[in-house]
Scaffold this motif. Structure first.
Motif, PDB file in Angstrom:
ATOM      1  N   ILE A   1      35.543  41.921  32.368  1.00 16.54           N
ATOM      2  CA  ILE A   1      36.188  41.061  31.211  1.00 16.54           C
ATOM      3  C   ILE A   1      34.468  40.379  30.737  1.00 16.54           C
ATOM      4  CG2 ILE A   1      36.349  38.158  31.520  1.00 16.54           C
ATOM      5  CD1 ILE A   1      38.866  38.292  33.365  1.00 16.54           C
ATOM      6  N   GLY A   2      33.638  41.150  32.047  1.00 15.62           N
ATOM      7  CA  GLY A   2      31.733  41.030  31.593  1.00 15.62           C
ATOM      8  C   GLY A   2      31.569  41.742  30.533  1.00 15.62           C
ATOM      9  N   LYS A   3      32.233  42.649  30.332  1.00 17.94           N
ATOM     10  CA  LYS A   3      31.682  43.950  29.773  1.00 17.94           C
ATOM     11  C   LYS A   3      32.937  44.338  28.213  1.00 17.94           C
ATOM     12  CE  LYS A   3      31.000  46.936  33.387  1.00 17.94           C
ATOM     13  NZ  LYS A   3      30.555  47.953  33.120  1.00 17.94           N
ATOM     14  N   VAL A   4      33.416  43.322  27.965  1.00 19.19           N
ATOM     15  CA  VAL A   4      34.672  42.677  26.923  1.00 19.19           C
ATOM     16  C   VAL A   4      33.252  41.736  25.941  1.00 19.19           C
ATOM     17  CG1 VAL A   4      36.296  42.558  25.478  1.00 19.19           C
ATOM     18  CG2 VAL A   4      36.242  43.967  27.701  1.00 19.19           C
ATOM     19  N   PRO A   5      33.294  41.738  25.043  1.00 23.11           N
ATOM     20  CA  PRO A   5      32.486  41.001  23.727  1.00 23.11           C
ATOM     21  C   PRO A   5      33.055  39.454  24.014  1.00 23.11           C
ATOM     22  CG  PRO A   5      32.189  42.690  23.179  1.00 23.11           C
ATOM     23  CD  PRO A   5      32.942  43.490  24.126  1.00 23.11           C
ATOM     24  N   PHE A   6      34.219  39.824  23.913  1.00 21.33           N
ATOM     25  CA  PHE A   6      35.000  38.275  22.880  1.00 21.33           C
ATOM     26  C   PHE A   6      35.510  37.759  24.526  1.00 21.33           C
ATOM     27  CE2 PHE A   6      37.568  42.169  21.885  1.00 21.33           C
ATOM     28  CZ  PHE A   6      38.511  41.586  22.540  1.00 21.33           C
ATOM     29  N   LEU A   7      36.030  38.602  25.620  1.00 21.52           N
ATOM     30  CA  LEU A   7      35.868  37.902  26.796  1.00 21.52           C
ATOM     31  C   LEU A   7      35.374  36.594  27.320  1.00 21.52           C
ATOM     32  CD1 LEU A   7      38.323  40.549  28.404  1.00 21.52           C
ATOM     33  CD2 LEU A   7      38.822  38.932  26.481  1.00 21.52           C
ATOM     34  N   GLU A   8      35.628  35.738  28.096  1.00 16.91           N
ATOM     35  CA  GLU A   8      34.698  34.796  28.788  1.00 16.91           C
ATOM     36  C   GLU A   8      35.527  34.536  30.375  1.00 16.91           C
ATOM     37  OE1 GLU A   8      32.389  30.594  28.634  1.00 16.91           O
ATOM     38  OE2 GLU A   8      33.547  31.124  26.880  1.00 16.91           O
ATOM     39  N   LEU A   9      35.282  34.745  31.225  1.00 12.54           N
ATOM     40  CA  LEU A   9      35.570  34.223  32.676  1.00 12.54           C
ATOM     41  C   LEU A   9      35.250  32.695  33.010  1.00 12.54           C
ATOM     42  CD1 LEU A   9      37.267  35.752  34.716  1.00 12.54           C
ATOM     43  CD2 LEU A   9      35.257  35.248  36.049  1.00 12.54           C
ATOM     44  N   ALA A  10      36.775  32.208  32.518  1.00 11.19           N
ATOM     45  CA  ALA A  10      37.033  31.355  32.666  1.00 11.19           C
ATOM     46  C   ALA A  10      36.575  30.488  34.970  1.00 11.19           C
ATOM     47  CB  ALA A  10      38.191  30.029  32.508  1.00 11.19           C
ATOM     48  N   ALA A  11      37.934  31.150  35.684  1.00 10.77           N
ATOM     49  CA  ALA A  11      37.785  30.798  36.572  1.00 10.77           C
ATOM     50  C   ALA A  11      38.543  32.455  37.073  1.00 10.77           C
ATOM     51  CB  ALA A  11      39.068  30.099  37.144  1.00 10.77           C
ATOM     52  N   GLN A  12      38.056  32.763  38.556  1.00  6.72           N
ATOM     53  CA  GLN A  12      38.798  33.839  39.048  1.00  6.72           C
ATOM     54  C   GLN A  12      39.176  33.548  40.599  1.00  6.72           C
ATOM     55  OE1 GLN A  12      36.505  36.503  41.720  1.00  6.72           O
ATOM     56  NE2 GLN A  12      34.629  35.068  40.162  1.00  6.72           N
ATOM     57  N   CYS A  13      41.026  33.458  40.853  1.00  5.83           N
ATOM     58  CA  CYS A  13      41.862  33.082  42.084  1.00  5.83           C
ATOM     59  C   CYS A  13      42.384  34.236  42.658  1.00  5.83           C
ATOM     60  CB  CYS A  13      42.586  31.961  41.342  1.00  5.83           C
ATOM     61  SG  CYS A  13      42.409  30.877  40.386  1.00  5.83           S
ATOM     62  N   GLN A  14      42.246  33.592  44.444  1.00  5.59           N
ATOM     63  CA  GLN A  14      43.396  35.009  44.940  1.00  5.59           C
ATOM     64  C   GLN A  14      44.130  34.786  45.324  1.00  5.59           C
ATOM     65  OE1 GLN A  14      39.181  35.462  47.949  1.00  5.59           O
ATOM     66  NE2 GLN A  14      40.801  37.003  48.254  1.00  5.59           N
ATOM     67  N   SER A  15      44.979  33.316  44.873  1.00 16.40           N
ATOM     68  CA  SER A  15      46.173  33.226  44.780  1.00 16.40           C
ATOM     69  C   SER A  15      46.786  32.467  43.477  1.00 16.40           C
ATOM     70  CB  SER A  15      46.431  32.688  46.162  1.00 16.40           C
ATOM     71  OG  SER A  15      46.395  31.122  45.809  1.00 16.40           O
ATOM     72  N   ALA A  16      48.470  32.873  43.577  1.00 14.33           N
ATOM     73  CA  ALA A  16      49.041  31.947  42.474  1.00 14.33           C
ATOM     74  C   ALA A  16      48.776  30.508  42.340  1.00 14.33           C
ATOM     75  CB  ALA A  16      50.496  32.648  41.550  1.00 14.33           C
ATOM     76  N   ILE A  17      48.580  30.153  44.102  1.00  9.61           N
ATOM     77  CA  ILE A  17      48.795  28.958  44.478  1.00  9.61           C
ATOM     78  C   ILE A  17      47.378  28.318  44.008  1.00  9.61           C
ATOM     79  CG2 ILE A  17      48.598  26.849  46.348  1.00  9.61           C
ATOM     80  CD1 ILE A  17      50.933  29.378  46.892  1.00  9.61           C
ATOM     81  N   GLU A  18      46.214  28.969  43.958  1.00  9.54           N
ATOM     82  CA  GLU A  18      44.984  28.700  43.523  1.00  9.54           C
ATOM     83  C   GLU A  18      45.039  28.372  41.914  1.00  9.54           C
ATOM     84  OE1 GLU A  18      40.459  30.287  43.651  1.00  9.54           O
ATOM     85  OE2 GLU A  18      42.016  31.019  44.918  1.00  9.54           O
ATOM     86  N   ALA A  19      45.506  29.613  41.509  1.00 10.97           N
ATOM     87  CA  ALA A  19      45.158  28.858  39.570  1.00 10.97           C
ATOM     88  C   ALA A  19      46.021  27.857  39.202  1.00 10.97           C
ATOM     89  CB  ALA A  19      46.086  30.500  39.327  1.00 10.97           C
ATOM     90  N   ARG A  20      47.580  28.278  39.616  1.00 12.53           N
ATOM     91  CA  ARG A  20      47.694  26.320  39.264  1.00 12.53           C
ATOM     92  C   ARG A  20      46.886  25.342  39.506  1.00 12.53           C
ATOM     93  NH1 ARG A  20      53.663  26.201  42.317  1.00 12.53           N
ATOM     94  NH2 ARG A  20      54.360  27.267  41.177  1.00 12.53           N
ATOM     95  N   ALA A  21      47.275  25.278  40.908  1.00  9.08           N
ATOM     96  CA  ALA A  21      45.633  24.247  40.466  1.00  9.08           C
ATOM     97  C   ALA A  21      45.072  23.979  39.276  1.00  9.08           C
ATOM     98  CB  ALA A  21      45.523  23.924  42.600  1.00  9.08           C
TER      99      ALA A  21
END
Length: 239
Positions: free
Chosen positions: A23-43
């Motif tokens: 994500i960091g290597k693609v100019p038009f992408l920006e990392l909003a968050a990273q999660c290690q589970s779908a439950i964490e992502a849902r939250a």
């Protein structure tokens, strides 16, 4: 074009680190968050929104496929997995792309370009190609909406329900009230923090409510009452 906000999800730390790095290597992408589970992502998605999810499928507790299916109006999705048998099911839930592990930067870039194309189409078409038409992104489709057909617009968290005269169910789109107001003509007015109404569809004004038909009454919010009353006074006849 604004940056495309990304949510990376993978229960394997090395795989998650790889996606974040790409994500960091693609100019038009920006990392909003990273999660290690779908439950964490849902939250995370309960209080913030993203444009695209890069999501592993085979995860404990809640797999990526079921996670995406559980979202009322999911963002764009790129699935990542080591199991090719998920590919067909991935496309059944309208995934933008499917990356089979191990994948390299070139594969990731290809998927990112597809995401970019879809976001550009969404942003360029939301205003419509004609003054009486809107094109709204809804459920991985771009839906053509006739502006005169709109009864009212209802805010629902970060989404909008666009209620139409021609169909019983609303069109649901990821859009802010402010952005919708910018693309609607003067025949629409915001009368409440949660409602924009088609002024041509109002049948009656009763105290602090507007009545569109026998089944639809909308409240007039205190912050919008003065502007709405000013509009009425220019059109009211009689004593």
């Amino acid at each position: 074009m604004p940056m495309i906000r990304c949510l990376a999800i993978d229960d394997e730390p090395l795989a998650l680190r790889q996606i974040v790095g790409y994500i960091g290597k693609v100019p038009f992408l920006e990392l909003a968050a990273q999660c290690q589970s779908a439950i964490e992502a849902r939250a995370y998605l309960e209080h913030d929104s993203v444009d695209v999810i890069f999501c592993d499928i085979n995860m404990p507790d809640l797999n990526g496929m079921d996670f995406v299916k559980s979202l009322a109006v999911p963002p764009l999705v790129v699935f990542t997995t080591a199991y090719s048998e998920y590919a067909v099911e991935g496309f059944r839930v309208n995934a933008v792309d499917y990356l089979l592990k191990p994948f390299g930067l070139q594969d990731f870039q290809r998927a990112a370009n597809k995401v970019k194309e879809m976001k550009e189409m969404e942003r360029s078409s939301v205003a419509g190609n004609a003054p009486d038409v809107l094109y709204l992104k809804a459920d991985y489709r771009v839906v053509k909406v006739s502006i005169p057909d709109i009864l009212y617009v209802e805010a629902m968290s970060e989404y909008l329900k666009v209620w139409l005269d021609s169909q019983p169910k609303p069109v649901i789109t990821l859009l802010s009230m402010k952005k919708m107001e910018e693309h609607l003509p003067d025949s629409f007015m915001r009368i409440h923090r949660s409602y924009i109404v088609n002024l041509n569809r109002i049948r009656e004004v009763n105290k602090n409510r507007v009545i569109l038909d026998s089944n639809t009454e909308l409240p007039i919010g205190d912050l919008y009452k003065e502007a709405f009353q000013a509009y009425l006074e220019t059109r009211i006849l009689g004593k």
